[in-house]
Scaffold this motif. Structure first.
Motif, PDB file in Angstrom:
ATOM      1  N   UNK A  10       0.838  -1.209   0.000  1.00 22.30           N
ATOM      2  CA  UNK A  10       0.000   0.000   0.000  1.00 22.30           C
ATOM      3  C   UNK A  10       0.868   1.251   0.000  1.00 22.30           C
ATOM      4  N   UNK A  11       1.972   1.242   0.741  1.00 22.03           N
ATOM      5  CA  UNK A  11       2.902   2.370   0.736  1.00 22.03           C
ATOM      6  C   UNK A  11       3.463   2.584  -0.668  1.00 22.03           C
ATOM      7  N   UNK A  12       3.873   1.494  -1.315  1.00 28.06           N
ATOM      8  CA  UNK A  12       4.470   1.595  -2.649  1.00 28.06           C
ATOM      9  C   UNK A  12       3.501   2.250  -3.624  1.00 28.06           C
ATOM     10  N   UNK A  13       2.257   1.805  -3.593  1.00 29.90           N
ATOM     11  CA  UNK A  13       1.244   2.359  -4.499  1.00 29.90           C
ATOM     12  C   UNK A  13       1.006   3.835  -4.209  1.00 29.90           C
ATOM     13  N   UNK A  34      -3.312   7.104   6.306  1.00 27.93           N
ATOM     14  CA  UNK A  34      -4.571   6.403   6.047  1.00 27.93           C
ATOM     15  C   UNK A  34      -4.333   4.905   5.891  1.00 27.93           C
ATOM     16  N   UNK A  35      -3.256   4.527   5.174  1.00 28.13           N
ATOM     17  CA  UNK A  35      -2.955   3.109   4.963  1.00 28.13           C
ATOM     18  C   UNK A  35      -2.512   2.429   6.249  1.00 28.13           C
ATOM     19  N   UNK A  60      -7.398  -7.954   7.322  1.00 23.81           N
ATOM     20  CA  UNK A  60      -7.291  -8.745   6.096  1.00 23.81           C
ATOM     21  C   UNK A  60      -7.688  -7.964   4.845  1.00 23.81           C
ATOM     22  N   UNK A  61      -8.526  -6.940   5.008  1.00 22.70           N
ATOM     23  CA  UNK A  61      -8.992  -6.235   3.812  1.00 22.70           C
ATOM     24  C   UNK A  61      -7.867  -5.387   3.237  1.00 22.70           C
ATOM     25  N   UNK A  62      -7.943  -5.023   1.950  1.00 22.54           N
ATOM     26  CA  UNK A  62      -6.881  -4.240   1.323  1.00 22.54           C
ATOM     27  C   UNK A  62      -6.693  -2.896   1.998  1.00 22.54           C
TER      28      UNK A  62
END
Length: 360
Positions: free
Chosen positions: A289-292, A312-313, A356-358
């Motif tokens: 998520x950080x990479x994106x 937020x992530x 578990x959710x994205x």
């Protein structure tokens, strides 16, 4: 040498950053001085959200499907299944190889150098590199993303390490915990990640193949793995006689704090951006998520937006991990955790599936 973005670190988060960059029309260059498959101490259980993120990058590493999480302590069991699809137990080296293959297929250059120094002005970042034979090339780009791990040299050099910025030594940090991991040649006895709770730490059992199980111990005590496993007699009995197929790998201290995740045109991602603890097993999912988010900020030419995206992530991971660490710090509350989870299955199931959710 020039590129649109220099990625410092060729672990899973760094390679994922490069893949997101290419998909956004950027030309990345990755710096990674270590050759071959990169291994590290890791629980190796990928949450459903992380597995979905990999699929979005066209990466599908082999492993063992995971149906959920199981907590065990003193004969009590609490179990929660994932509701958004399976997770997967994946050897760290297998994950790295799959991402490296995708990077190679995309034509992304990976240079065998480390980042010796990072300098920047209002328009460009210059990364001075080094290698075994001395100085390497200087790479210039409008942006850099540092994904160089738990003890990130880039983070420290940029003055983003909170404990060092506060003048606090590593010895003064609270909740110092360490991780050890080893693999055993034994057929998995379930399709859940098992978390065995002891007095001083936890043992994580992750099926990663048809005949391979990874065991990771997280503890505030720095003991050899054989001594640490003595705290978990049921698990030790399971492993009795199973061949040991990898050497012990360690990591820690796990808690790393940052003042900010952005310094000018350099963004921190993955463990380099700060780390609470491996307690909830969400490290890889969070790093993806950080990479994106880092690439999205670079494309928008708005690095400060990454601070908000990063928070937020990271928010639910940080809140749940801090809560668990705080609640289970006293020995008497550790003893109550699994019975409480078994008594309140909806609460336990909700917490597991929240992680578990994205990540967004």
């Amino acid at each position: 040498m020039t590129a649109d973005v220099v990625v410092i670190g060729g672990g899973p988060v760094g390679l994922a950053t490069a893949l997101y960059a290419v998909r956004s029309g950027l030309t990345p260059v990755v710096l990674e001085p270590r050759a071959g498959s990169i291994d590290k101490a890791c629980g190796e259980g990928l949450m459903p959200g992380g597995l979905q993120a990999l699929a979005g990058l066209g990466v599908d590493p082999v492993g063992h499907d995971l149906r959920g999480i199981r907590y065990l302590a003193r004969g009590r069991v609490a179990e929660a299944d994932f509701t958004t699809g399976p997770g997967r137990g994946i050897r760290r080296t297998t994950l790295h190889d799959a991402l490296a293959a995708a990077v190679a297929s995309a034509g992304i250059e990976v240079l065998p150098f480390g980042a010796a120094e990072v300098t920047q002005d209002d328009h460009l970042v210059t990364v001075h590199t080094d290698g075994p034979s001395g100085n390497g090339p200087d790479l210039t780009a409008p942006w850099a993303v540092a994904a160089d791990g738990l003890h990130s040299p880039t983070r420290r050099a940029l003055g983003l390490d909170r404990d060092h910025a506060d003048g606090r030594s590593t010895q003064a940090r609270p909740l110092r915990r360490y991780g050890l991991r080893q693999h055993y040649g034994i057929r998995p006895w379930g399709d859940h990640v098992e978390v065995h709770w002891g007095t001083h730490g936890e043992a994580y059992v992750t099926p990663v193949g048809d005949d391979l199980v990874g065991v990771a111990v997280l503890s505030k005590q720095r003991s050899p793995l054989s001594e640490s496993l003595a705290e978990f007699p049921e698990l030790r009995e399971r492993l009795d006689g199973a061949p040991v197929v990898t050497s012990v790998r360690g990591a820690g201290p796990l808690r790393q704090r940052t003042t900010h995740r952005v310094a000018g045109r350099v963004l921190l991602a993955g463990d380099a951006s700060g780390y609470v603890d491996a307690l909830t097993g969400e490290g890889i999912s969070l790093g993806l998520a950080h990479a994106r988010a880092a690439v999205a900020a670079v494309v928008a030419e708005d690095p400060q937006s990454y601070e908000q995206s990063w928070r937020a992530a990271t928010r639910r991971y940080t809140l749940l991990t801090h809560a668990l660490l705080h609640v289970t710090r006293p020995a008497w509350t550790r003893r109550l955790l699994v019975p409480a989870a078994a008594t309140l299955p909806p609460v336990f199931r909700g917490a597991v599936n929240e992680l578990a959710r994205p990540a967004r």
